[in-house]
Scaffold this active site. Structure first.
Site, PDB file in Angstrom:
ATOM      1  N   GLN A  90      -4.776  -5.142   6.905  1.00 15.75           N
ATOM      2  CA  GLN A  90      -5.718  -6.160   6.428  1.00 15.75           C
ATOM      3  C   GLN A  90      -5.512  -7.501   7.137  1.00 15.75           C
ATOM      4  O   GLN A  90      -6.248  -8.451   6.877  1.00 15.75           O
ATOM      5  CB  GLN A  90      -5.580  -6.365   4.910  1.00 15.75           C
ATOM      6  CG  GLN A  90      -5.856  -5.132   4.083  1.00 15.75           C
ATOM      7  CD  GLN A  90      -7.296  -4.632   4.217  1.00 15.75           C
ATOM      8  OE1 GLN A  90      -8.205  -5.376   4.590  1.00 15.75           O
ATOM      9  NE2 GLN A  90      -7.501  -3.364   3.923  1.00 15.75           N
ATOM     10  N   CYS A 126      -4.713   2.444  -3.671  1.00 17.35           N
ATOM     11  CA  CYS A 126      -3.450   2.949  -3.089  1.00 17.35           C
ATOM     12  C   CYS A 126      -2.311   1.983  -3.349  1.00 17.35           C
ATOM     13  O   CYS A 126      -1.420   1.796  -2.507  1.00 17.35           O
ATOM     14  CB  CYS A 126      -3.591   3.224  -1.588  1.00 17.35           C
ATOM     15  SG  CYS A 126      -4.838   4.433  -1.204  1.00 17.35           S
ATOM     16  N   HIS A 170       0.863  -1.186   0.000  1.00 15.98           N
ATOM     17  CA  HIS A 170       0.000   0.000   0.000  1.00 15.98           C
ATOM     18  C   HIS A 170       0.902   1.240   0.000  1.00 15.98           C
ATOM     19  O   HIS A 170       2.017   1.203   0.517  1.00 15.98           O
ATOM     20  CB  HIS A 170      -0.831  -0.065   1.286  1.00 15.98           C
ATOM     21  CG  HIS A 170      -1.967   0.887   1.363  1.00 15.98           C
ATOM     22  ND1 HIS A 170      -1.814   2.207   1.734  1.00 15.98           N
ATOM     23  CD2 HIS A 170      -3.295   0.704   1.158  1.00 15.98           C
ATOM     24  CE1 HIS A 170      -3.006   2.793   1.747  1.00 15.98           C
ATOM     25  NE2 HIS A 170      -3.921   1.910   1.401  1.00 15.98           N
ATOM     26  N   LYS A 216     -10.924  -0.698  10.333  1.00 18.90           N
ATOM     27  CA  LYS A 216     -11.067  -1.859   9.441  1.00 18.90           C
ATOM     28  C   LYS A 216     -11.405  -3.115  10.226  1.00 18.90           C
ATOM     29  O   LYS A 216     -11.610  -4.178   9.661  1.00 18.90           O
ATOM     30  CB  LYS A 216      -9.772  -2.091   8.662  1.00 18.90           C
ATOM     31  CG  LYS A 216      -9.459  -0.966   7.682  1.00 18.90           C
ATOM     32  CD  LYS A 216      -8.237  -1.286   6.877  1.00 18.90           C
ATOM     33  CE  LYS A 216      -7.661  -0.079   6.192  1.00 18.90           C
ATOM     34  NZ  LYS A 216      -8.421   0.356   5.011  1.00 18.90           N
ATOM     35  N   ASP A 226       2.774  -4.188   7.913  1.00 15.68           N
ATOM     36  CA  ASP A 226       1.524  -3.453   7.733  1.00 15.68           C
ATOM     37  C   ASP A 226       0.408  -4.476   7.961  1.00 15.68           C
ATOM     38  O   ASP A 226       0.148  -5.329   7.115  1.00 15.68           O
ATOM     39  CB  ASP A 226       1.486  -2.882   6.311  1.00 15.68           C
ATOM     40  CG  ASP A 226       0.097  -2.400   5.916  1.00 15.68           C
ATOM     41  OD1 ASP A 226      -0.831  -2.455   6.757  1.00 15.68           O
ATOM     42  OD2 ASP A 226      -0.061  -1.978   4.753  1.00 15.68           O
TER      43      ASP A 226
HETATM   44  N1  PMP Z   1      -2.300  -0.770   4.406  1.00 15.37           N
HETATM   45  C1  PMP Z   1      -3.273  -1.509   3.863  1.00 15.37           C
HETATM   46  C2  PMP Z   1      -2.964  -2.895   3.376  1.00 15.37           C
HETATM   47  C3  PMP Z   1      -4.562  -0.974   3.763  1.00 15.37           C
HETATM   48  O1  PMP Z   1      -5.529  -1.704   3.218  1.00 15.37           O
HETATM   49  C4  PMP Z   1      -4.810   0.337   4.226  1.00 15.37           C
HETATM   50  C5  PMP Z   1      -6.174   0.979   4.097  1.00 15.37           C
HETATM   51  N2  PMP Z   1      -6.728   0.860   2.811  1.00 15.37           N
HETATM   52  C6  PMP Z   1      -3.763   1.051   4.811  1.00 15.37           C
HETATM   53  C7  PMP Z   1      -2.532   0.454   4.887  1.00 15.37           C
HETATM   54  C8  PMP Z   1      -3.949   2.434   5.343  1.00 15.37           C
HETATM   55  O2  PMP Z   1      -4.797   2.427   6.448  1.00 15.37           O
HETATM   56  P1  PMP Z   1      -5.338   3.792   7.075  1.00 15.37           P
HETATM   57  O3  PMP Z   1      -5.896   4.595   5.935  1.00 15.37           O
HETATM   58  O4  PMP Z   1      -6.379   3.352   8.043  1.00 15.37           O
HETATM   59  O5  PMP Z   1      -4.175   4.453   7.737  1.00 15.37           O
END
Ligand code: PMP
Length: 414
Positions: free
Chosen positions: A211, A372, A131, A234, A208
């Site tokens: 997910q 992203c 991401h 999430k 990270d």
């Molecule tokens: N990493 C992953 C794999 C994600 O799916 C997301 C959210 N789409 C993020 C990081 C970023 O999370 P946040 O916007 O809650 O900081």
């Protein structure tokens, strides 16, 4: 507090759904089929009630007041820290830092490494499937420190090329920052092996877990990561709260990310010294209500059981993969068998945004875009996909509605 469905497999989705008021919504006049869970999950009544109760009868600033409400709010806030320690099996509560979410946790560690650890010539490994909230903070940390950033490539099935990863590791590697579960593909990465290989060469690993935390049981000591981040929103919790786990030895080496109230030991006009963990990384008034609500989300997930959630999603995504194969011209991006509940789709002749818009007319909420993950999209020669992502309250009947709506998209674009 009403307790959720007790730990059983298969999940009692009817009972679970009854805890989520929003799932009764009509979207465009159709029953809502919410399949944007990788974007943000919905919240059970238990979480909403915890936040309401907090504001109705427990609200005050924490750690500063000597009065009843401040003590109560502090107790709740620190109670969640202990709850998160237990949930992720951290060794010590002060290894849990509350942040706004995954992105902030990643920036905190990236900025700390740029300032205190990384030197010109050092290397940081990320991956092509990461991401932007992994890639960009570490890219910037490298630009600021003169270190070099390199990326693990991805196979056509959407797995990390582990042989290539091992070849990238060397004595200059200081950090490996990687996505545990891909939000765009659903791939569950072999983090235990990745961490062993990094540690064998003296590199730290930051996972990270945005997910991973909602969808599988996370034990930070068992995987032995040095840092782990995730987002409350999430995993059935509110927006505004996330967790950064870091091993005490690492957190002690990093400088504060933000400075101000609550994170100091002693201040003069010219200089300051820092408070101990975890306060050193929690400057200013945090989102106390979100932290309180987050505990209710952790309780909910614990009561249902993460293993049962993972099994339910695996079953749903397998069923959905089978069913979408009936739709002509539809292709799934990310075909590894070891995946969480994510289905990334492209259709010949139809733009992912058109797919998303037509599904929306049927009440089906999916995400269309690059998720992203621009480097990953570029790797597949795509600009975007339409992504359906499942959670504990989704059902096979909802997959059938999705497939019916995809047939409609096909009719329109054939
Ligand atoms: N990493 C992953 C794999 C994600 O799916 C997301 C959210 N789409 C993020 C990081 C970023 O999370 P946040 O916007 O809650 O900081």
């Amino acid at each position: 507090m009403t307790s959720p469905s007790s730990a059983i497999a298969p999940l009692d989705t009817a009972r679970i759904r009854a805890d989520f008021p929003i799932l009764g919504t009509l979207a465009r006049g159709k029953p809502l089929v919410y399949l944007d869970n990788a974007g943000s999950s919905q919240k059970p009544r238990q979480v909403i009630e915890a936040i309401t109760r907090y504001y109705e009868s427990e609200n005050a600033n924490i750690h500063r007041g000597v009065h009843y409400l401040s003590e109560r709010a502090s107790e709740l806030y620190e109670g969640t820290r202990e709850g998160a320690r237990r949930f992720f099996n951290a060794r010590r509560a002060h290894e849990i830092i509350f942040t706004r979410g995954t992105t902030e946790g990643m920036n905190l560690v990236g900025a700390g490494f740029a300032q205190a650890i990384l030197k010109p010539g050092d290397e940081v490994i990320v991956s092509t499937m990461d991401h932007h909230s992994v890639i960009v903070p570490w890219q910037q940390a490298c630009i600021r420190s003169g270190a070099k950033i390199v990326a693990v490539p991805v196979t056509p099935e959407g797995e990390l090329d582990i042989e290539a990863y091992v070849r990238l590791l060397n004595e200059r590697t200081k950090m490996v920052a990687l996505t545990w579960v891909s939000n765009a593909l659903g791939t569950i990465n072999p983090v235990r092996r990745i961490i062993e290989e990094a540690h064998a060469r003296g590199a730290a690993v930051m996972l990270d877990g945005a997910q991973a935390a909602p969808h599988l049981a996370v034990d930070v000591q068992a995987v032995d990561c040095d840092f782990f981040v995730c987002s409350g929103h999430k995993m059935l919790g509110p927006t505004g709260v996330g967790v950064l786990y870091g091993k005490e030895t690492w957190l002690d080496r990093l400088p504060p990310y933000q400075t101000g109230g609550g994170m100091i030991d002693m201040v003069t006009i010219e200089q300051s010294t820092w408070a101990r963990l975890p306060a050193k990384f929690e400057a200013g008034t945090p989102d106390i209500a979100a932290v309180v609500g987050f505990q209710a989300a952790l309780d909910y997930l614990e009561a249902v059981g993460l293993d049962a959630v993972a099994a339910h999603e695996h079953e749903l995504v397998s069923y959905a993969t089978e069913r979408v194969a009936e739709v002509p011209g539809l292709r799934v991006i990310g075909t590894t068998p070891n995946k969480a509940g994510v289905l990334s789709l492209v259709m010949e002749g139809a733009h992912p945004h058109d797919i998303g818009t037509i599904l929306d007319q049927e009440g089906v909420a999916v995400r269309a875009g690059h998720h992203c993950c621009q480097p990953l999209m570029r790797h597949y020669g795509l600009s975007s996909t339409a992504r359906a992502s499942f959670y504990l309250y989704n059902t096979r009947e909802e997959v059938d509605v999705l497939v019916g709506a995809l047939h409609k998209v096909r009719e329109i674009f054939s």
